[in-house]
Design a protein around this motif. Structure first.
Motif, PDB file in Angstrom:
ATOM      1  N   LYS A  55       4.980   0.251  10.215  1.00  0.00           N
ATOM      2  CA  LYS A  55       5.661   0.468  11.486  1.00  0.00           C
ATOM      3  C   LYS A  55       6.639  -0.613  11.936  1.00  0.00           C
ATOM      4  O   LYS A  55       7.829  -0.491  12.769  1.00  0.00           O
ATOM      5  CB  LYS A  55       4.671   0.597  12.784  1.00  0.00           C
ATOM      6  CG  LYS A  55       3.808  -0.672  12.998  1.00  0.00           C
ATOM      7  CD  LYS A  55       2.959  -0.434  14.208  1.00  0.00           C
ATOM      8  CE  LYS A  55       2.112  -1.386  14.503  1.00  0.00           C
ATOM      9  NZ  LYS A  55       1.088  -1.105  15.595  1.00  0.00           N
ATOM     10  N   HIS A  56       6.526  -1.734  11.172  1.00  0.00           N
ATOM     11  CA  HIS A  56       7.442  -2.983  11.516  1.00  0.00           C
ATOM     12  C   HIS A  56       8.560  -2.913  10.695  1.00  0.00           C
ATOM     13  O   HIS A  56       9.434  -4.144  10.104  1.00  0.00           O
ATOM     14  CB  HIS A  56       6.834  -4.133  11.978  1.00  0.00           C
ATOM     15  CG  HIS A  56       5.964  -4.134  13.098  1.00  0.00           C
ATOM     16  ND1 HIS A  56       6.169  -4.052  14.219  1.00  0.00           N
ATOM     17  CD2 HIS A  56       4.622  -4.172  13.057  1.00  0.00           C
ATOM     18  CE1 HIS A  56       5.411  -4.065  15.257  1.00  0.00           C
ATOM     19  NE2 HIS A  56       4.359  -4.219  14.363  1.00  0.00           N
ATOM     20  N   ALA A  61      12.692   0.828  12.308  1.00  0.00           N
ATOM     21  CA  ALA A  61      13.746  -0.075  13.230  1.00  0.00           C
ATOM     22  C   ALA A  61      15.194   0.566  13.354  1.00  0.00           C
ATOM     23  O   ALA A  61      15.370   0.646  14.585  1.00  0.00           O
ATOM     24  CB  ALA A  61      13.646  -1.781  13.036  1.00  0.00           C
ATOM     25  N   GLU A 119      -1.329  -0.177  10.091  1.00  0.00           N
ATOM     26  CA  GLU A 119       0.327  -0.186  10.635  1.00  0.00           C
ATOM     27  C   GLU A 119       1.077   0.937   9.989  1.00  0.00           C
ATOM     28  O   GLU A 119       2.518   0.914  10.284  1.00  0.00           O
ATOM     29  CB  GLU A 119       0.877  -1.688   9.971  1.00  0.00           C
ATOM     30  CG  GLU A 119       0.486  -2.926  10.393  1.00  0.00           C
ATOM     31  CD  GLU A 119       0.489  -3.171  11.941  1.00  0.00           C
ATOM     32  OE1 GLU A 119       1.728  -3.233  12.289  1.00  0.00           O
ATOM     33  OE2 GLU A 119      -0.394  -3.496  12.623  1.00  0.00           O
TER      34      GLU A 119
END
Length: 137
Positions: A55-56, A61, A119
């Motif tokens: 997710k990061h 993003a 994640e």
């Protein structure tokens, strides 16, 4: 050359099941491209391509930064002289059942189940167009 995504040929269907990796291209907020190697699964009936990731990640993003507009992306794959690019609008999915489905599809295509990752998210691409060359001219 345009590829018919509504009635894909047997070659198109087979191409997206071969154990090869692809390149995903997203756009950064400044408009510059960000390309990264990913595993892609393609569901031709739903016309959805899926990518599991964290997710990061930068690709996530970039997709989230495009909201509320749709994030335009492309996923390209090349095997020898054959190639295809899927183009469409991406969204990030976080629902556990969607993530599990994408992991299962990845495991089927790539022959290994990824380790559990809290994640993990899924990039889902609603494919609107495909171009490529799957046979020699």
């Amino acid at each position: 050359m345009p590829i018919d995504i509504h009635t894909p040929s047997p070659e198109t269907l087979a191409f997206w099941t071969e154990r090869e990796f692809s390149t995903l291209t997203t756009l950064r907020p400044d408009g510059s491209p960000h390309s990264v190697v990913v595993g892609v699964t393609y569901d031709p009936e739903a016309r959805i391509a899926r990518i599991i990731t964290r997710k990061h990640s930068r690709k996530v993003a970039n997709i989230l930064a495009a909201q509320p507009a749709k994030a335009r992306v492309s996923a390209s794959q090349k095997i020898g002289p054959r190639w295809m690019t899927l183009e469409g609008e991406a969204q990030v999915r976080t629902e556990p059942d969607v993530i599990q489905d994408a992991v299962d599809r990845y495991a089927q295509r790539y022959g290994r189940t990824p380790n559990p990752d809290p994640e993990r998210v899924v990039i889902e691409i609603a494919v609107h167009r495909a171009i490529g060359m799957l046979s020699l001219p």
